[in-house]
Scaffold this motif. Structure first.
Motif, mmCIF file in Angstrom:
data_model
loop_
_atom_site.group_PDB
_atom_site.id
_atom_site.type_symbol
_atom_site.label_atom_id
_atom_site.label_comp_id
_atom_site.label_asym_id
_atom_site.label_seq_id
_atom_site.Cartn_x
_atom_site.Cartn_y
_atom_site.Cartn_z
ATOM 1 N N UNK A 101 11.605 -19.442 7.245
ATOM 2 C CA UNK A 101 11.777 -18.289 8.124
ATOM 3 C C UNK A 101 10.483 -17.482 8.158
ATOM 4 N N UNK A 102 10.198 -16.903 9.299
ATOM 5 C CA UNK A 102 8.974 -16.112 9.421
ATOM 6 C C UNK A 102 9.015 -14.876 8.529
ATOM 7 N N UNK A 103 10.200 -14.324 8.352
ATOM 8 C CA UNK A 103 10.324 -13.170 7.462
ATOM 9 C C UNK A 103 10.002 -13.562 6.020
ATOM 10 N N UNK A 104 10.343 -14.790 5.647
ATOM 11 C CA UNK A 104 9.990 -15.274 4.312
ATOM 12 C C UNK A 104 8.479 -15.401 4.170
ATOM 13 N N UNK A 105 7.821 -15.798 5.245
ATOM 14 C CA UNK A 105 6.363 -15.893 5.229
ATOM 15 C C UNK A 105 5.739 -14.511 5.046
ATOM 16 N N UNK A 106 6.277 -13.505 5.755
ATOM 17 C CA UNK A 106 5.759 -12.139 5.619
ATOM 18 C C UNK A 106 5.958 -11.631 4.197
ATOM 19 N N UNK A 107 7.140 -11.855 3.633
ATOM 20 C CA UNK A 107 7.387 -11.419 2.254
ATOM 21 C C UNK A 107 6.479 -12.154 1.275
ATOM 22 N N UNK A 108 6.195 -13.428 1.563
ATOM 23 C CA UNK A 108 5.258 -14.182 0.727
ATOM 24 C C UNK A 108 3.872 -13.579 0.758
ATOM 25 N N UNK A 109 3.442 -13.169 1.946
ATOM 26 C CA UNK A 109 2.139 -12.513 2.066
ATOM 27 C C UNK A 109 2.130 -11.189 1.316
ATOM 28 N N UNK A 110 3.218 -10.455 1.402
ATOM 29 C CA UNK A 110 3.320 -9.169 0.715
ATOM 30 C C UNK A 110 3.222 -9.348 -0.801
ATOM 31 N N UNK A 111 3.920 -10.342 -1.317
ATOM 32 C CA UNK A 111 3.842 -10.635 -2.756
ATOM 33 C C UNK A 111 2.422 -11.046 -3.134
ATOM 34 N N UNK A 112 1.797 -11.865 -2.283
ATOM 35 C CA UNK A 112 0.418 -12.278 -2.541
ATOM 36 C C UNK A 112 -0.516 -11.080 -2.606
ATOM 37 N N UNK A 113 -0.344 -10.125 -1.712
ATOM 38 C CA UNK A 113 -1.195 -8.940 -1.708
ATOM 39 C C UNK A 113 -1.044 -8.153 -3.014
ATOM 40 N N UNK A 114 0.180 -8.055 -3.510
ATOM 41 C CA UNK A 114 0.402 -7.353 -4.775
ATOM 42 C C UNK A 114 -0.286 -8.103 -5.919
ATOM 43 N N UNK A 115 -0.129 -9.426 -5.945
ATOM 44 C CA UNK A 115 -0.733 -10.247 -6.997
ATOM 45 C C UNK A 115 -2.259 -10.163 -6.966
ATOM 46 N N UNK A 116 -2.835 -10.253 -5.772
ATOM 47 C CA UNK A 116 -4.293 -10.220 -5.661
ATOM 48 C C UNK A 116 -4.845 -8.848 -6.023
ATOM 49 N N UNK A 117 -4.179 -7.774 -5.584
ATOM 50 C CA UNK A 117 -4.633 -6.422 -5.924
ATOM 51 C C UNK A 117 -4.530 -6.185 -7.428
ATOM 52 N N UNK A 118 -3.441 -6.665 -8.031
ATOM 53 C CA UNK A 118 -3.268 -6.501 -9.476
ATOM 54 C C UNK A 118 -4.347 -7.268 -10.231
ATOM 55 N N UNK A 119 -4.622 -8.503 -9.813
ATOM 56 C CA UNK A 119 -5.655 -9.304 -10.466
ATOM 57 C C UNK A 119 -7.014 -8.632 -10.361
ATOM 58 N N UNK A 120 -7.313 -8.117 -9.191
ATOM 59 C CA UNK A 120 -8.595 -7.446 -8.944
ATOM 60 C C UNK A 120 -8.761 -6.242 -9.863
ATOM 61 N N UNK A 121 -7.728 -5.405 -9.943
ATOM 62 C CA UNK A 121 -7.820 -4.181 -10.742
ATOM 63 C C UNK A 121 -7.775 -4.460 -12.232
ATOM 64 N N UNK A 122 -6.953 -5.418 -12.655
ATOM 65 C CA UNK A 122 -6.883 -5.708 -14.076
ATOM 66 C C UNK A 122 -8.197 -6.318 -14.555
ATOM 67 N N UNK A 123 -8.891 -7.025 -13.667
ATOM 68 C CA UNK A 123 -10.206 -7.565 -14.028
ATOM 69 C C UNK A 123 -11.207 -6.437 -14.236
ATOM 70 N N UNK A 124 -11.181 -5.457 -13.340
ATOM 71 C CA UNK A 124 -12.056 -4.288 -13.496
ATOM 72 C C UNK A 124 -11.737 -3.567 -14.802
ATOM 73 N N UNK A 125 -10.457 -3.416 -15.092
ATOM 74 C CA UNK A 125 -10.031 -2.743 -16.329
ATOM 75 C C UNK A 125 -10.553 -3.479 -17.559
ATOM 76 N N UNK A 126 -10.336 -4.793 -17.614
ATOM 77 C CA UNK A 126 -10.734 -5.578 -18.784
ATOM 78 C C UNK A 126 -12.244 -5.513 -19.002
#
Length: 289
Positions: A101-126
């Protein structure tokens, strides 16, 4: 049953996007930014720590990064550069979209954005804390380097290092609260920028999405530097904790809870619009060039 959204499929889409993002050659820019951050915000704090012969709180370099007037422009700009190609639609992606479903694709992108932002910031923190582990302490209190440097060295009160963490921070909020609150506010800022890209991507206007995100970063940073009241219309000011307080009295210019609501409401609205609009998107005509 057939109309239910599968979060497992959304998670799989997010993992696929995350893997492609991690192995992207553009990630070398993130490494370069870490070196820039060390030289711009971390090493100056280490230098004045050595000058006073007193250790830093292990969180203070990270807090300085989150509240730097210059890095408030650089940090989101680099993240925007790292995700500017996403969502990426290659042949495999188009095949996947037609199977879910296209809505599943959008939610997948949303989850990806959270994961990528978290990875980016936690790397800066470390990387902000490991460089000074030998000269730091673990406690929920500000170091003498931060609170007494300008008192001991009044002639350096206006120096760059002396203004990395201001009185609006150390007089009003504890280091733990400043680090945790700042982390999640910046995380939501990154997700908001990502959702703007997704929204314009769904409208087949990917280049306009990038231009809009860049404009939001630039305008918010400029207004924040001059402390214009209009800065609260943009996300940048809401990520910088020192802008929320006065220097001495426990007076609040903008409640931190209001900043969290600001991000949550805008992200929720963008997600809802994307979930609705994706039903009418022609991905074959998407602006990917």
């Amino acid at each position: 049953m057939g109309n239910r959204i599968s979060f497992i499929r959304s998670w799989r889409i997010a993992c696929i996007e995350y893997y492609k993002w991690i192995i992207n050659p553009r990630m070398i820019i993130a490494a370069a930014m870490i070196i820039f951050i060390w030289n711009f915000a971390v090493f100056p704090l280490i230098d004045i720590s050595k000058e006073m012969n007193s250790p830093l709180n292990f969180l203070e370099p990270f807090i300085a990064i989150l509240n730097s007037r210059v890095l408030c422009l650089v940090t989101p700009s680099v993240f925007l550069f790292l995700i500017s190609d996403y969502p990426r639609l290659d042949r495999n992606s188009l095949f996947s979209i037609h199977r879910i479903k296209r809505t599943e694709w959008v939610l997948g992108q949303f989850i990806f954005f959270i994961l990528s932002a978290f990875t980016y910031l936690i790397s800066i923190f470390i990387f902000s804390i490991i460089i000074n582990l030998h000269n730091s302490f673990l406690a929920n209190g500000w170091s003498l380097v931060i609170t007494r440097y300008t008192t001991y060295y009044p002639e350096k009160a206006l120096s760059f290092a002396g203004k990395l963490i201001t009185k609006e921070l150390y007089n009003q909020i504890s280091p733990y609260e400043a680090a945790i609150t700042g982390f999640f506010l910046v995380l939501m800022y990154m997700v908001l920028l990502s959702m703007i890209l997704l929204f314009f991507h769904i409208l087949n206007l990917k280049k306009a999405g990038i231009a809009s995100a860049v404009s939001i970063i630039a305008a918010g940073s400029a207004l924040g530097i001059f402390k214009s009241p209009g800065m609260w219309c943009f996300p940048m000011a809401h990520t910088m904790i020192y802008l929320h307080y006065t220097q001495y009295l426990k007076q609040t210019i903008m409640k931190l809870q209001s900043s969290f609501l600001y991000f949550l409401i805008i992200i929720a609205i963008l997600l809802f619009i994307c979930l609705f609009s994706v039903k009418y998107t022609n991905f074959l005509n998407n602006d990917n060039e």
